[in-house]
Design a protein around this motif. Structure first.
Motif, PDB file in Angstrom:
ATOM      1  N   THR A 102      75.416  12.563  39.473  1.00 21.05           N
ATOM      2  CA  THR A 102      75.444  11.890  40.775  1.00 21.05           C
ATOM      3  C   THR A 102      74.223  10.990  40.898  1.00 21.05           C
ATOM      4  OG1 THR A 102      74.251  13.719  41.794  1.00 21.05           O
ATOM      5  CG2 THR A 102      76.649  13.801  41.858  1.00 21.05           C
ATOM      6  N   ASP A 103      74.353   9.969  41.706  1.00 20.47           N
ATOM      7  CA  ASP A 103      73.257   9.037  41.938  1.00 20.47           C
ATOM      8  C   ASP A 103      72.354   9.592  43.028  1.00 20.47           C
ATOM      9  OD1 ASP A 103      74.401   5.638  41.358  1.00 20.47           O
ATOM     10  OD2 ASP A 103      73.192   6.971  40.152  1.00 20.47           O
ATOM     11  N   THR A 104      71.437  10.425  42.636  1.00 20.89           N
ATOM     12  CA  THR A 104      70.474  10.943  43.597  1.00 20.89           C
ATOM     13  C   THR A 104      69.380   9.896  43.788  1.00 20.89           C
ATOM     14  OG1 THR A 104      69.140  11.974  41.864  1.00 20.89           O
ATOM     15  CG2 THR A 104      70.900  13.311  42.827  1.00 20.89           C
ATOM     16  N   LEU A 107      67.196   9.643  40.703  1.00 16.85           N
ATOM     17  CA  LEU A 107      67.799   8.938  39.567  1.00 16.85           C
ATOM     18  C   LEU A 107      67.835   7.428  39.814  1.00 16.85           C
ATOM     19  CD1 LEU A 107      70.702  11.333  38.535  1.00 16.85           C
ATOM     20  CD2 LEU A 107      68.591  10.875  37.306  1.00 16.85           C
ATOM     21  N   GLN A 108      68.091   7.019  41.049  1.00 15.27           N
ATOM     22  CA  GLN A 108      68.091   5.598  41.381  1.00 15.27           C
ATOM     23  C   GLN A 108      66.694   5.009  41.190  1.00 15.27           C
ATOM     24  OE1 GLN A 108      69.590   5.465  45.363  1.00 15.27           O
ATOM     25  NE2 GLN A 108      71.721   5.652  44.739  1.00 15.27           N
ATOM     26  N   ARG A 109      65.651   5.760  41.589  1.00 15.67           N
ATOM     27  CA  ARG A 109      64.278   5.301  41.414  1.00 15.67           C
ATOM     28  C   ARG A 109      63.943   5.158  39.929  1.00 15.67           C
ATOM     29  NH1 ARG A 109      59.609   7.056  40.002  1.00 15.67           N
ATOM     30  NH2 ARG A 109      60.288   9.188  39.741  1.00 15.67           N
ATOM     31  N   LYS A 111      66.057   4.611  37.496  1.00 12.50           N
ATOM     32  CA  LYS A 111      66.817   3.485  36.968  1.00 12.50           C
ATOM     33  C   LYS A 111      66.113   2.164  37.279  1.00 12.50           C
ATOM     34  CE  LYS A 111      71.573   1.788  37.043  1.00 12.50           C
ATOM     35  NZ  LYS A 111      72.877   1.952  37.662  1.00 12.50           N
ATOM     36  N   ARG A 112      65.625   2.003  38.526  1.00 17.78           N
ATOM     37  CA  ARG A 112      64.909   0.789  38.908  1.00 17.78           C
ATOM     38  C   ARG A 112      63.627   0.640  38.093  1.00 17.78           C
ATOM     39  NH1 ARG A 112      66.249   2.414  44.201  1.00 17.78           N
ATOM     40  NH2 ARG A 112      64.129   3.219  44.470  1.00 17.78           N
TER      41      ARG A 112
END
Length: 199
Positions: A102-104, A107-109, A111-112
């Protein structure tokens, strides 16, 4: 009858009375228990019917829960249930070959951050190879004329004045300067203030 001050015990008259924490105080006696800073109705905090400033307000102390046999058993049972649930989910998803993540926000941080690092690396590599491996274009007449026109337009946009106008002003001032020199030489040869005939 006037009440007594909760701090000094003297009579509190209505003009200097502060009614707070179910007690009466003189304005000067209503101060922090620790630092003695004078308080008012907006700046005080009460604890056990005593006034404190915001900085010295006593912190609530939490009690430590003892590790009783019952608490230890509950903790162990909770860990076992968690492990059983994890194993059950693992067995259910084992044959699929991949798991859905899931995009928690974490995980989004990440990825950026990886994208930013990748962009930085790309620009570093670009700067290292800049000017290498590229063939220069030969300067033919058309290219040279295009370059001059581009520079001309760029200068006109930046300076707000066309270079032709500047050149005309320079040549004009040069012509005017020559005329002034000739006139001054003629006036010196004929005498100051005299008029020469024939010009």
């Amino acid at each position: 009858m006037n009440p007594q001050c909760a701090r000094c015990g003297k009579i509190v008259y209505p003009t200097e009375k502060v009614n707070c924490l179910d007690k009466y105080w003189h304005k000067a006696c209503f101060h922090c228990e620790v630092c003695r800073m004078t308080l008012n109705m907006k700046t005080y905090k009460g604890y056990e019917k005593k006034p404190y400033c915001n900085a010295h307000y006593p912190k609530q102390q939490f009690t430590i829960v003892a590790d009783t046999p019952e608490n230890l058993r509950l903790k162990q049972q909770s860990e076992l249930q968690s492990q059983a649930k994890y194993k059950e989910d693992f067995e259910r998803n084992r044959g699929r070959g991949f798991s859905i993540v899931t995009d928690t926000p974490e995980l989004q941080r990440l990825k950026r951050t990886q994208e930013q690092i990748s962009n930085i690396k790309y620009h570093e590599d670009f700067e290292k190879t800049r000017g290498k491996g590229f063939t220069s274009v030969s300067d033919d007449l058309v290219t040279e004329r295009a370059r001059k026109n581009t520079q001309f337009v760029s200068d006109a946009m930046y300076k707000g004045v066309h270079p032709h106008v500047v050149e005309m002003e320079k040549s004009r001032s040069g012509i005017m300067g020559e005329k002034a020199k000739r006139c001054s030489k003629q006036s010196q040869s004929t005498g100051v203030g005299s008029i020469s005939v024939g010009e």
